[in-house]
Design a protein around this motif. Structure first.
Motif, PDB file in Angstrom:
ATOM      1  N   ALA A  46      49.578   5.603  38.010  1.00  0.00           N
ATOM      2  CA  ALA A  46      49.673   4.770  36.809  1.00  0.00           C
ATOM      3  C   ALA A  46      49.881   3.322  37.224  1.00  0.00           C
ATOM      4  O   ALA A  46      50.632   3.051  38.162  1.00  0.00           O
ATOM      5  N   PRO A  47      49.206   2.368  36.548  1.00  0.00           N
ATOM      6  CA  PRO A  47      49.385   0.965  36.913  1.00  0.00           C
ATOM      7  C   PRO A  47      50.833   0.524  36.651  1.00  0.00           C
ATOM      8  O   PRO A  47      51.412   0.891  35.648  1.00  0.00           O
ATOM      9  N   ASN A  49      51.554  -2.754  36.511  1.00  0.00           N
ATOM     10  CA  ASN A  49      51.437  -3.999  35.760  1.00  0.00           C
ATOM     11  C   ASN A  49      50.300  -3.911  34.766  1.00  0.00           C
ATOM     12  O   ASN A  49      49.457  -3.034  34.859  1.00  0.00           O
ATOM     13  N   LYS A  50      50.270  -4.899  33.851  1.00  0.00           N
ATOM     14  CA  LYS A  50      49.083  -5.033  33.036  1.00  0.00           C
ATOM     15  C   LYS A  50      47.941  -5.495  33.933  1.00  0.00           C
ATOM     16  O   LYS A  50      48.220  -6.127  34.961  1.00  0.00           O
ATOM     17  N   PRO A  51      46.709  -5.279  33.602  1.00  0.00           N
ATOM     18  CA  PRO A  51      46.223  -4.471  32.492  1.00  0.00           C
ATOM     19  C   PRO A  51      46.472  -2.979  32.745  1.00  0.00           C
ATOM     20  O   PRO A  51      46.473  -2.545  33.884  1.00  0.00           O
ATOM     21  N   PHE A  52      46.650  -2.256  31.653  1.00  0.00           N
ATOM     22  CA  PHE A  52      47.038  -0.862  31.775  1.00  0.00           C
ATOM     23  C   PHE A  52      45.854   0.073  31.971  1.00  0.00           C
ATOM     24  O   PHE A  52      46.033   1.268  32.158  1.00  0.00           O
ATOM     25  N   VAL A  53      44.654  -0.442  31.852  1.00  0.00           N
ATOM     26  CA  VAL A  53      43.476   0.349  32.226  1.00  0.00           C
ATOM     27  C   VAL A  53      42.804  -0.349  33.397  1.00  0.00           C
ATOM     28  O   VAL A  53      42.834  -1.566  33.496  1.00  0.00           O
ATOM     29  N   ARG A  54      42.221   0.430  34.278  1.00  0.00           N
ATOM     30  CA  ARG A  54      41.516  -0.130  35.423  1.00  0.00           C
ATOM     31  C   ARG A  54      40.158   0.543  35.541  1.00  0.00           C
ATOM     32  O   ARG A  54      39.962   1.676  35.112  1.00  0.00           O
TER      33      ARG A  54
ATOM     34  N   ARG B 309      51.636   6.819  27.499  1.00  0.00           N
ATOM     35  CA  ARG B 309      52.219   5.508  27.757  1.00  0.00           C
ATOM     36  C   ARG B 309      52.125   4.688  26.482  1.00  0.00           C
ATOM     37  O   ARG B 309      51.060   4.607  25.875  1.00  0.00           O
ATOM     38  N   ILE B 311      52.063   1.154  24.785  1.00  0.00           N
ATOM     39  CA  ILE B 311      51.749  -0.210  25.199  1.00  0.00           C
ATOM     40  C   ILE B 311      51.790  -1.121  23.986  1.00  0.00           C
ATOM     41  O   ILE B 311      51.121  -0.875  22.981  1.00  0.00           O
ATOM     42  N   LEU B 315      46.071  -3.614  25.465  1.00  0.00           N
ATOM     43  CA  LEU B 315      45.844  -2.891  26.718  1.00  0.00           C
ATOM     44  C   LEU B 315      45.834  -3.814  27.929  1.00  0.00           C
ATOM     45  O   LEU B 315      46.220  -3.437  29.013  1.00  0.00           O
ATOM     46  N   PHE B 316      45.319  -5.045  27.711  1.00  0.00           N
ATOM     47  CA  PHE B 316      45.101  -5.919  28.853  1.00  0.00           C
ATOM     48  C   PHE B 316      46.243  -6.887  29.086  1.00  0.00           C
ATOM     49  O   PHE B 316      46.459  -7.349  30.196  1.00  0.00           O
ATOM     50  N   ARG B 317      46.955  -7.256  28.012  1.00  0.00           N
ATOM     51  CA  ARG B 317      47.986  -8.271  28.186  1.00  0.00           C
ATOM     52  C   ARG B 317      49.348  -7.815  27.745  1.00  0.00           C
ATOM     53  O   ARG B 317      50.305  -8.567  27.791  1.00  0.00           O
ATOM     54  N   GLY B 318      49.437  -6.585  27.271  1.00  0.00           N
ATOM     55  CA  GLY B 318      50.692  -6.137  26.675  1.00  0.00           C
ATOM     56  C   GLY B 318      51.709  -5.726  27.715  1.00  0.00           C
ATOM     57  O   GLY B 318      51.592  -6.015  28.892  1.00  0.00           O
ATOM     58  N   ARG B 319      52.723  -5.028  27.216  1.00  0.00           N
ATOM     59  CA  ARG B 319      53.759  -4.527  28.111  1.00  0.00           C
ATOM     60  C   ARG B 319      54.012  -3.081  27.761  1.00  0.00           C
ATOM     61  O   ARG B 319      53.816  -2.656  26.618  1.00  0.00           O
ATOM     62  N   ALA B 320      54.416  -2.317  28.768  1.00  0.00           N
ATOM     63  CA  ALA B 320      54.775  -0.926  28.519  1.00  0.00           C
ATOM     64  C   ALA B 320      56.129  -0.912  27.835  1.00  0.00           C
ATOM     65  O   ALA B 320      57.024  -1.661  28.218  1.00  0.00           O
ATOM     66  N   THR B 375      45.725   5.316  31.452  1.00  0.00           N
ATOM     67  CA  THR B 375      46.416   4.332  32.283  1.00  0.00           C
ATOM     68  C   THR B 375      46.480   4.849  33.710  1.00  0.00           C
ATOM     69  O   THR B 375      47.457   5.440  34.127  1.00  0.00           O
ATOM     70  N   VAL B 425      45.132 -15.250  31.915  1.00  0.00           N
ATOM     71  CA  VAL B 425      45.728 -13.929  32.196  1.00  0.00           C
ATOM     72  C   VAL B 425      45.126 -12.861  31.280  1.00  0.00           C
ATOM     73  O   VAL B 425      45.829 -12.077  30.656  1.00  0.00           O
ATOM     74  N   GLY B 427      43.371 -10.488  32.465  1.00  0.00           N
ATOM     75  CA  GLY B 427      43.489  -9.222  33.204  1.00  0.00           C
ATOM     76  C   GLY B 427      42.168  -8.623  33.628  1.00  0.00           C
ATOM     77  O   GLY B 427      42.142  -7.564  34.236  1.00  0.00           O
ATOM     78  N   ALA B 440      45.660 -10.601  38.345  1.00  0.00           N
ATOM     79  CA  ALA B 440      46.166 -11.295  37.157  1.00  0.00           C
ATOM     80  C   ALA B 440      47.683 -11.451  37.242  1.00  0.00           C
ATOM     81  O   ALA B 440      48.236 -12.506  36.908  1.00  0.00           O
ATOM     82  N   GLU B 441      48.340 -10.395  37.706  1.00  0.00           N
ATOM     83  CA  GLU B 441      49.793 -10.431  37.842  1.00  0.00           C
ATOM     84  C   GLU B 441      50.213 -11.535  38.819  1.00  0.00           C
ATOM     85  O   GLU B 441      51.160 -12.288  38.573  1.00  0.00           O
ATOM     86  N   GLU B 444      49.728 -14.904  37.144  1.00  0.00           N
ATOM     87  CA  GLU B 444      50.722 -15.175  36.109  1.00  0.00           C
ATOM     88  C   GLU B 444      52.078 -15.498  36.728  1.00  0.00           C
ATOM     89  O   GLU B 444      52.734 -16.469  36.323  1.00  0.00           O
TER      90      GLU B 444
END
Lengths: 399, 455
Positions: A46-47, A49-54, B309, B311, B315-320, B375, B425, B427, B440-441, B444
């Motif tokens: 599982a990632p 960090n974001k992004p959560f899909v790869r 999960r 979110i 999906l691309f910029r959010g947080r878990a 994810t 960012v 992602g 991206a991380e 940022e």
């Protein structure tokens, strides 16, 4: 069925894992354990960090596609090697016998290349505590395909050692190497052991008996013929007289390095690399244009005082020697090629141009592709640097 | 009106888009404020556990800028103040009572707004807890009181899947939105309103306000991307932006005399095996700071089961987020996705008809149907092989491998020259990277450190 295998494999690896963890007895060999496990069981992580899909594409897939693209020249090379061996020995040339013969000659070379290379790759992975890189699987197969079939196995071992250690690891490993490791390996053998790498006596491997090992039978490659051709002759005619018509050169049923002879099979590999977007079309197209343009330029200069190569139809350059193989599989190595788009065109163009130039102008080297690619490898960081500076200058500064 | 088209970026076909209608969310018994997710804000608490609060009572102020207040989204009692990593306040929970009183503010109408000068508008926004909806470029942090932007951007339709489109949140709120724009216009910089081409955004009432129409895949409509493609000089780099739904709160907060708490949130829980066409998404009318569990229950049975999960914010910029989490101040989208499952036998050799990819290395490239997000890294981290897939998708033309290596080598000046501060960012570079590098991380966090250094 698949599920059951998957389950038992997972249980097997789970049992073994504690030995390779930080406190296990074999913790230093963790890279080997991980390489083996992830080969069978593609990891699901599982990632953090974001992004959560790869993207589904990873380096295992990336390198597998290159390996699959190498299959047509590999299988053709095995068959071709076996054919010329049995033909020269006056044996029957039915498919199964020929293929078996080819396997007996080529497989040991590949096994040595992989085994010795993997040893070095693994040693550095253990010392540096990083995972074994999949790129090695490509290097380990590319190198044997650039060798003549009579190559002594100890030279294969020496070559791949030089390629992996000096060509890659001393620079910091995968991603940081300046030169293509497979070509570095070949260049080492080429200059260190010229007797086994060039001339007329290395291209046909005949296994006479177990005691005598592999013997060589004489036979001149198209490039050797071309280099010796009288300036007054047409190269096309020399080729045709010796059984190297354009079609023969294109389909590849002639002597040469194991994987390089069949332009058709290499084109099949190139097609896969381009369709999947794994190799850069810019580099391939650039090289094609470069070779044809310089070839045409030499045509314009051709005169009876100059070598016969000057007057050859430029398309012959594409189907002779290792040109196609080098352009499709070696020049497109992303690590050693420039990473910017315009530079890729120039890089490809110059590889094509220099390869032809070495062939035509320099009588000491009948083949120029290897030298052209290694030479341009040196310039690729400079080309990247120049292009990035130019593009940065076009940006509106934001600091 | 300007029309621009952004060539790079990536269409992200995610299954399970929220359905057309808006549902009413369940009543909640607690709401919360999450100070932790506001970058560059150092909270100083003004309440303690057990204190009674009304809707609009200040909860904390910013240590660097004491005029900047953050207000309670609920009326009742402060029931829990929780601390997270390094004693950062992660949440302030308010147990709501039945009456939920409001702190009274002076309503501001058009005439009064016209009479206020810039500083008065800014201090009103800060005192009423509305300033946090505005963010600055290039740092994407809440602006300080002395900053003067060159422009202010309003983004109507964020394209990160799945955000609430303007066609949904503008319905019936056109005049409040127009008033919000008027408020922004008082901040001393030209206000630009961006609409995505192809969205059904244009309500007749707001159509005259739109200044830019943007065509292109995710993240074309991002204010940072639009600014990058429209700016002509370095003076324009410093800008502010706000999202369309937050403009509503801005307008409401000043005109009504109450701290606004209405929110429309998108919830979706697409799952593998349901098929791509299944409609699991909802738009839900709820309130700022609502507990996530109450919202997720609306998404139905799909949320059941382990290995999901949650979110928040895309999906691309959010947080878990944890399942007992709450809506953040600016957050309007909850997505519940399948978490990485079991390792797959010879996964890298499969044809991959159902393996989502932006490349052409799997048979998925033949149909590119919407996929239920999973994810999963789909591989392990490796050294960069300079394949260039990242820079091919960067919407602001950063030469990603080179910028990344500059950071890796500690050459910050080089990374800045490469356009580190233009990075939005989004992602996408991390998404496409076959070596699974956290690009991206890295960008940022480097930019955040650079920003902290400059404050």
């Amino acid at each position: 069925m698949g599920r059951r295998i998957e389950k038992s494999l997972r249980a097997l690896f789970d049992r073994g894992r504690p030995h390779f963890e930080d406190k296990g007895r074999l913790s230093r060999l963790k890279p080997f354990y991980e390489a083996t496990e992830t080969f069978f069981l593609h990891p699901a992580i599982a990632p953090k960090n974001k992004p959560f899909v790869r993207d589904s594409l990873d380096l295992k897939r990336y390198m597998s596609i290159v390996l699959i693209a190498l299959m047509p020249p590999l299988f053709f090379g095995i068959h071709n090697t076996g054919f010329h061996a049995r033909n020269a020995a006056g044996l029957s040339t039915d498919f199964a016998a020929v293929f078996g013969e080819g396997l007996l000659i080529v497989l040991p070379i590949i096994i040595v290349s992989y085994a010795v290379g993997l040893f070095w790759e693994g040693l550095f992975a253990v010392i540096r505590r990083h995972p074994v890189s999949e790129g090695f699987l490509v290097t380990g197969l590319l190198f044997p395909l650039t060798l003549p079939p009579t190559i002594p196995l100890w030279q294969v071992a020496a070559g791949i050692t030089f390629g992996v250690v000096i060509g890659k690891e001393v620079f910091g490993g995968t991603g940081r190497n300046l030169f293509n490791p497979a070509l570095t390996a070949r260049a080492f053998i080429f200059f260190a052991y010229p007797v086994q790498m060039s001339g007329d006596a290395v291209w046909i491997a005949v296994r006479e008996s177990v005691e005598n090992g592999i013997n060589a039978v004489s036979g001149a490659t198209p490039l050797a013929l071309a280099a010796l051709a009288d300036p007054k002759e047409r190269i096309e005619a020399v080729f045709a007289d010796n059984g190297y018509a354009f079609q023969t050169l294109f389909f590849g049923n002639h002597i040469g390095s194991i994987g390089e002879t069949s332009t058709l099979c290499i084109l099949a590999g190139a097609l896969l690399l381009l369709v999947t977007g794994i190799a850069s079309y810019r580099i391939m197209a650039g090289a094609l244009i470069g070779a044809l343009a310089i070839g045409a330029m030499f045509n314009a200069l051709a005169s009876p005082d100059l070598p016969a190569w000057f007057s050859v139809n430029p398309f012959y350059h594409l189907v002779t020697g290792g040109f196609a193989f080098g352009i499709v599989y070696m020049a497109t190595d992303p690590v050693t090629a420039p990473g910017t788009d315009k530079s890729k065109w120039i890089y490809g163009f110059l590889i094509g141009a220099i390869a032809v130039m070495v062939r035509v102008v320099n009588p000491a080297f009948p083949e120029g592709v290897m030298l052209a690619i290694l030479f341009m490898n040196i310039f690729s960081p400079l080309m990247e640097y120049t292009e990035t500076r130019l593009r940065i200058r076009r940006r509106i500064p934001n600091v | 009106m300007k029309t621009l088209s952004v060539k790079k970026g990536l269409p992200i076909p995610v299954a399970g888009a929220p359905g057309p209608g808006i549902e009413k969310g369940p009543d909640v018994s607690s709401v919360a404020f999450l100070p932790e997710i506001l970058p560059a804000i150092k909270p100083r608490l003004l309440i303690k556990e057990g204190d009674p609060v009304k809707i609009g009572t200040p909860l904390f102020k910013d240590k660097n800028n004491p005029a900047l207040l953050f207000l309670s989204p609920g009326g009742g009692t402060v029931s829990d103040i929780r601390y997270g990593h390094r004693r950062a306040i992660s949440r302030i929970v308010i147990r709501t009572d039945r009456t939920e009183d409001h702190e009274p503010f002076d309503p501001v109408d058009k005439e009064r707004l016209a009479a206020m000068d810039r500083t008065e508008v800014i201090s009103a926004l800060m005192a009423r807890g509305l300033w946090g909806f505005i963010r600055n470029l290039p740092y994407r942090a809440i602006p300080g009181p002395d900053e003067t932007p060159a422009s202010i951007w309003v983004s109507l339709d964020p394209s990160d899947p799945f955000q609430v489109p303007s066609s949904v949140y503008l319905e019936g709120n056109e005049s409040v939105f127009a008033f919000g724009i008027r408020v922004l216009e008082r901040l001393g910089a030209p206000v630009f309103v961006c609409e995505s081409l192809g969205s059904e955004a244009s309500h007749e009432a707001v159509a005259p306000l739109v200044t830019h129409r943007v065509a292109g895949a995710y993240p074309a409509e991002d204010p940072g991307v639009v600014l990058y493609h429209t700016k002509t000089s370095p003076r324009e780099n410093h800008a502010w932006f706000i999202r369309g739904q937050d403009v509503l709160l801005l307008g409401q907060g000043l005109s009504s005399g109450r701290y606004p708490t209405d929110r429309i949130v998108s919830i979706s829980a697409p799952q593998e095996g349901n098929g791509a066409s299944i409609q699991t998404g909802r738009y839900v009318k709820t309130r700022v700071g609502a507990p996530l569990a109450s919202l997720a229950s609306l998404a139905g049975a799909e949320t059941a089961g382990e290995n999901r999960r949650w979110i928040m914010g895309g999906l691309f910029r959010g947080r878990a987020v944890p399942k007992d989490g709450y809506l953040g101040l600016r957050e309007t989208s909850l997505l519940i996705a399948d978490d990485a499952g079991d390792p797959e036998l010879f996964g890298f050799l499969r044809p991959g008809l159902k393996k989502p990819t932006a490349s052409r290395a799997f048979l998925y490239a033949l149909h590119r149907k919407p996929f239920a997000p999973l994810t999963d890294m789909h591989g392990e981290e490796r050294a960069c092989i300079n394949c260039g897939k990242c820079q091919a998708v960067c919407p602001v033309d950063i030469m990603v491998p080179f910028a990344y290596k500059s950071i890796y080598a500690g050459e910050i000046e080089d990374a800045l020259a490469h356009g580190l501060l233009d990075c939005v960012v989004c992602g996408l570079c991390s998404f496409v990277c076959p070596a699974k590098i956290e690009l991206a991380e890295t960008f940022e966090s480097t930019r955040h450190a650079y920003h902290q250094d400059r404050i």
